[in-house]
Motif scaffolding. Structure first.
Motif, PDB file in Angstrom:
ATOM      1  N   THR A   1       0.835  -1.204   0.000  1.00  0.00           N
ATOM      2  CA  THR A   1       0.000   0.000   0.000  1.00  0.00           C
ATOM      3  C   THR A   1       0.866   1.249   0.000  1.00  0.00           C
ATOM      4  OG1 THR A   1      -1.738  -1.171   1.205  1.00  0.00           O
ATOM      5  CG2 THR A   1      -1.826   1.219   1.244  1.00  0.00           C
ATOM      6  N   LYS A   2       1.921   1.218   0.809  1.00  0.00           N
ATOM      7  CA  LYS A   2       2.831   2.361   0.873  1.00  0.00           C
ATOM      8  C   LYS A   2       3.511   2.567  -0.486  1.00  0.00           C
ATOM      9  CE  LYS A   2       4.998   3.147   4.855  1.00  0.00           C
ATOM     10  NZ  LYS A   2       5.983   3.018   5.953  1.00  0.00           N
ATOM     11  N   ALA A   3       3.926   1.482  -1.112  1.00  0.00           N
ATOM     12  CA  ALA A   3       4.576   1.575  -2.427  1.00  0.00           C
ATOM     13  C   ALA A   3       3.608   2.112  -3.473  1.00  0.00           C
ATOM     14  CB  ALA A   3       5.105   0.205  -2.851  1.00  0.00           C
TER      15      ALA A   3
ATOM     16  N   ASP B   1       1.040   4.074  -2.904  1.00  0.00           N
ATOM     17  CA  ASP B   1       0.844   5.496  -2.622  1.00  0.00           C
ATOM     18  C   ASP B   1       2.023   6.322  -3.114  1.00  0.00           C
ATOM     19  OD1 ASP B   1      -1.589   4.944  -1.471  1.00  0.00           O
ATOM     20  OD2 ASP B   1      -0.862   5.035   0.600  1.00  0.00           O
ATOM     21  N   LYS B   2       3.238   5.835  -2.873  1.00  0.00           N
ATOM     22  CA  LYS B   2       4.435   6.557  -3.329  1.00  0.00           C
ATOM     23  C   LYS B   2       4.474   6.610  -4.853  1.00  0.00           C
ATOM     24  CE  LYS B   2       6.614   7.502   0.537  1.00  0.00           C
ATOM     25  NZ  LYS B   2       6.956   8.840   0.941  1.00  0.00           N
ATOM     26  N   THR B   3       4.126   5.509  -5.493  1.00  0.00           N
ATOM     27  CA  THR B   3       4.110   5.479  -6.961  1.00  0.00           C
ATOM     28  C   THR B   3       3.060   6.447  -7.492  1.00  0.00           C
ATOM     29  OG1 THR B   3       4.821   3.174  -6.938  1.00  0.00           O
ATOM     30  CG2 THR B   3       3.817   3.976  -8.964  1.00  0.00           C
ATOM     31  N   ARG B   4       1.889   6.425  -6.870  1.00  0.00           N
ATOM     32  CA  ARG B   4       0.814   7.329  -7.289  1.00  0.00           C
ATOM     33  C   ARG B   4       1.271   8.778  -7.149  1.00  0.00           C
ATOM     34  NH1 ARG B   4      -3.444   5.824  -3.953  1.00  0.00           N
ATOM     35  NH2 ARG B   4      -4.070   4.289  -5.479  1.00  0.00           N
ATOM     36  N   GLN B   5       1.886   9.110  -6.009  1.00  0.00           N
ATOM     37  CA  GLN B   5       2.356  10.475  -5.772  1.00  0.00           C
ATOM     38  C   GLN B   5       3.444  10.846  -6.773  1.00  0.00           C
ATOM     39  OE1 GLN B   5       1.014  12.733  -3.741  1.00  0.00           O
ATOM     40  NE2 GLN B   5       2.423  14.214  -4.580  1.00  0.00           N
ATOM     41  N   GLY B   6       4.367   9.918  -7.032  1.00  0.00           N
ATOM     42  CA  GLY B   6       5.434  10.172  -7.995  1.00  0.00           C
ATOM     43  C   GLY B   6       4.889  10.389  -9.395  1.00  0.00           C
ATOM     44  N   THR B   7       3.901   9.598  -9.763  1.00  0.00           N
ATOM     45  CA  THR B   7       3.290   9.736 -11.084  1.00  0.00           C
ATOM     46  C   THR B   7       2.572  11.078 -11.188  1.00  0.00           C
ATOM     47  OG1 THR B   7       2.990   7.350 -11.210  1.00  0.00           O
ATOM     48  CG2 THR B   7       1.652   8.685 -12.690  1.00  0.00           C
ATOM     49  N   LYS B   8       1.871  11.464 -10.119  1.00  0.00           N
ATOM     50  CA  LYS B   8       1.154  12.742 -10.102  1.00  0.00           C
ATOM     51  C   LYS B   8       2.150  13.894 -10.221  1.00  0.00           C
ATOM     52  CE  LYS B   8      -2.371  15.129  -7.363  1.00  0.00           C
ATOM     53  NZ  LYS B   8      -3.163  15.080  -6.133  1.00  0.00           N
ATOM     54  N   THR B   9       3.241  13.814  -9.473  1.00  0.00           N
ATOM     55  CA  THR B   9       4.268  14.854  -9.530  1.00  0.00           C
ATOM     56  C   THR B   9       4.875  14.924 -10.926  1.00  0.00           C
ATOM     57  OG1 THR B   9       4.771  14.515  -7.198  1.00  0.00           O
ATOM     58  CG2 THR B   9       6.441  15.624  -8.507  1.00  0.00           C
TER      59      THR B   9
END
Length: 141
Positions: free
Chosen positions: A72-74, A76-84
């Motif tokens: 889940t943490k990964a 979320d981090k991937t989602r945030q990185g993709t959004k950025t």
């Protein structure tokens, strides 16, 4: 007085009966103790197996929960990185479009100015040439 024991069949039978229960009780007591030890060992083994199974189950549940948490943490981090990355790409695209628009506008203005200059120069050159021709073709007095 002397005691005399007569070994008769009924007397021997009575003695055997008296001793038999105590002998059987002793044998049974010894046998029961061994049986009880085996039963206790079996029960202890069963309880140890249950404890081990419970510990393995708990460990498996904990590992699964931690794996889920890490996943889940990964995510979320991937989602945030993709959004950025998408935002940065959008910013870069807008900047590039603005620069292209600005460059195109500047180029158009310079082309217009250059064209005006060339047209004016050509018109001026044509006027000069026309004046020369007129001077040469005009009647002389």
């Amino acid at each position: 007085m002397k005691l005399k024991f007569a070994c008769t069949a009924p007397a021997l039978m009575a003695i055997a009966l008296l001793l038999a229960p105590s002998g059987a009780a002793f044998a049974q007591s010894s046998d029961t103790s061994a049986k009880q030890d085996i039963k206790n060992a079996g029960t202890d083994t069963k309880n140890a197996a249950k404890k081990t199974g419970s510990a393995v189950a708990k460990g498996t549940k904990t590992a699964a929960a931690k794996t889920k948490e890490g996943t889940t943490k990964a995510v979320d981090k991937t989602r945030q990185g993709t959004k950025t990355a998408a935002e940065k790409t959008k910013e870069g695209t807008v900047k590039a479009a603005d620069k292209t628009k600005e460059g195109t506008k500047t180029a158009a203005e310079k082309t217009k100015a250059g064209t005006k200059k060339v047209v004016h120069s050509a018109a001026s050159g044509t006027a000069k040439a026309a004046d020369k021709v007129e001077d040469k073709t005009a009647p002389k007095p």
